[in-house]
Design an enzyme around this catalytic site. Structure first.
Site, PDB file in Angstrom:
ATOM      1  N   ASN A 134      40.249  48.861  41.452  1.00 44.45           N
ATOM      2  CA  ASN A 134      41.593  48.191  41.380  1.00 44.45           C
ATOM      3  C   ASN A 134      41.243  46.983  40.334  1.00 44.45           C
ATOM      4  OD1 ASN A 134      42.545  49.394  43.603  1.00 44.45           O
ATOM      5  ND2 ASN A 134      43.270  47.690  44.760  1.00 44.45           N
ATOM      6  N   THR A 162      43.491  41.258  36.800  1.00 47.09           N
ATOM      7  CA  THR A 162      43.065  40.057  35.958  1.00 47.09           C
ATOM      8  C   THR A 162      42.601  40.495  34.625  1.00 47.09           C
ATOM      9  OG1 THR A 162      42.503  38.815  38.026  1.00 47.09           O
ATOM     10  CG2 THR A 162      42.112  37.868  35.949  1.00 47.09           C
ATOM     11  N   SER A 179      37.868  43.150  38.117  1.00 53.43           N
ATOM     12  CA  SER A 179      37.886  42.458  36.630  1.00 53.43           C
ATOM     13  C   SER A 179      36.749  41.642  36.338  1.00 53.43           C
ATOM     14  CB  SER A 179      39.054  41.514  36.510  1.00 53.43           C
ATOM     15  OG  SER A 179      40.563  42.301  36.491  1.00 53.43           O
ATOM     16  N   ASP A 185      50.620  47.289  46.485  1.00 57.51           N
ATOM     17  CA  ASP A 185      49.351  46.683  46.901  1.00 57.51           C
ATOM     18  C   ASP A 185      49.439  45.275  47.563  1.00 57.51           C
ATOM     19  OD1 ASP A 185      46.531  46.791  46.309  1.00 57.51           O
ATOM     20  OD2 ASP A 185      46.595  45.708  44.536  1.00 57.51           O
ATOM     21  N   HIS A 186      48.161  45.118  48.620  1.00 55.51           N
ATOM     22  CA  HIS A 186      48.097  43.975  49.213  1.00 55.51           C
ATOM     23  C   HIS A 186      49.452  43.509  50.043  1.00 55.51           C
ATOM     24  CE1 HIS A 186      43.768  42.970  48.248  1.00 55.51           C
ATOM     25  NE2 HIS A 186      44.179  43.186  47.041  1.00 55.51           N
ATOM     26  N   HIS A 221      37.951  46.288  45.006  1.00 57.79           N
ATOM     27  CA  HIS A 221      38.930  45.191  44.599  1.00 57.79           C
ATOM     28  C   HIS A 221      38.400  44.228  43.946  1.00 57.79           C
ATOM     29  CE1 HIS A 221      42.676  46.100  47.349  1.00 57.79           C
ATOM     30  NE2 HIS A 221      42.051  47.206  47.637  1.00 57.79           N
ATOM     31  N   GLY A 222      39.224  43.436  43.132  1.00 52.96           N
ATOM     32  CA  GLY A 222      38.530  42.396  42.398  1.00 52.96           C
ATOM     33  C   GLY A 222      37.548  43.042  41.281  1.00 52.96           C
ATOM     34  N   HIS A 228      38.542  38.619  43.888  1.00 51.41           N
ATOM     35  CA  HIS A 228      39.740  38.739  43.118  1.00 51.41           C
ATOM     36  C   HIS A 228      39.648  37.489  42.041  1.00 51.41           C
ATOM     37  CE1 HIS A 228      40.918  41.077  46.463  1.00 51.41           C
ATOM     38  NE2 HIS A 228      41.847  41.693  45.777  1.00 51.41           N
TER      39      HIS A 228
END
Ligand code: G3H
Ligand code: ZN
Length: 291
Positions: free
Chosen positions: A233, A236, A214, A84-85, A211-212, A183
């Protein structure tokens, strides 16, 4: 069960108008907990190791990735491994040897033409190596401790027409889109731009990735999946659960020495979070309120 391929799990989710959860793992306990949580929920899952997690492991992806692949092989649900990333081409080139079936190549911080050129080169290489490649256009903020991007900042959202041209020019297999998440949020207060997500879904033929996640509340996750997000994704949220469990244990028993005494409840806390989030995603289409 053998190691699954990310492309297959994402394609299956897209065909079923569902999303597959992709969890970021840092330690072996994360890996075990994510797989246990997915087994409890009876769902496939993607284990993600980020370039930052690789840096934590002294720049070596293989030890954690190979351990994760072994845990995946012993799982009772399909489990895929995703890198990832990734910014580093050198790391990208190690992906296939470590058991990853997919990579997210992240050049979203670059100006459009540079992102396009770097991503096209990464996708060409990945496809020759048999890997599925995800990229990002528009920038999901909050990476590497940066503050979340302002909602109206240039680049804070993915433009549908630009995204269509980007996907055609690069040949990527999936696109991470910036629709309001950020994120590393520790409160679930993000509000997504569902109108933009609908336009992106109409404009693009590839799976869309959130993404991000959480920081995205359950109802917003449900609407996002109903609106076309196919890979979600999450990182956190697992660390929040893990660290709270460790902190509680150490507060209760400050004289503890054996790490298993706090890693066991930490692993259970992660596993519960994983099951809960998978359940939210599984119920998403029904749970989604009318637009
Ligand atoms: O690629 C990983 C994710 O976007 C995780 O984001 O840690 O904010 O859930 P998060
Ligand atoms: Zn991310």
């Amino acid at each position: 069960m053998s190691l699954a391929a990310t492309g297959t799990l994402v394609a299956d989710a897209a065909a079923g108008r569902r999303a597959v959860a992709a969890f970021n793992v840092i330690t072996l306990e994360h890996v075990e907990a994510v797989v246990e949580g997915a087994e409890a929920a009876g769902s496939p899952v993607i284990l993600q190791i980020s370039e930052n997690a690789v840096k934590f492991h002294h720049g070596r992806p293989a030890p954690l990735a190979r351990a994760a692949a072994e845990v995946a092989r012993l799982a009772t649900v399909p489990v895929a491994l995703h890198l990832d990333h990734v910014h580093s081409t050198a790391l990208l080139h190690q992906a296939a040897d470590c058991g990853f079936s997919s990579v997210m190549f992240d050049a979203a911080h670059l100006p459009y033409q540079e992102n396009l050129a770097a991503t096209r080169a990464a996708a060409d290489w990945a496809h020759r190596a048999g890997l599925w490649l995800e990229a990002e256009l528009g920038e999901v903020g909050g990476k590497d401790g940066a503050a979340p991007l302002d909602a109206h900042a240039p680049g804070a959202r993915t433009d549908p027409a630009e995204a269509r041209a980007f996907v055609e020019a690069t040949g990527v297999d999936a696109l991470a889109v910036a629709v309001g998440s950020s994120h590393a949020m520790t409160s679930r207060t993000a509000r997504l731009d569902h109108g933009l997500l609908a336009r992106l879904h109409d404009a693009l033929d590839v799976p869309l990735v959130l993404h991000g996640s959480s920081g995205v509340p359950d109802g917003e996750l449900g609407r996002a999946v109903a609106g076309g997000i196919t890979k979600v994704n999450i990182g956190t949220a697992l660390n929040t659960a893990m660290t709270a469990a460790v902190r509680a244990h150490l507060a209760d028993d400050p004289r503890t020495v054996d790490p298993r005494s706090y890693l066991a409840p930490a692993r259970t806390a992660i596993s519960r979070t994983v099951s809960e989030l998978i359940t939210v995603l599984a119920g998403a289409p029904e749970a989604a309120p009318a637009p």
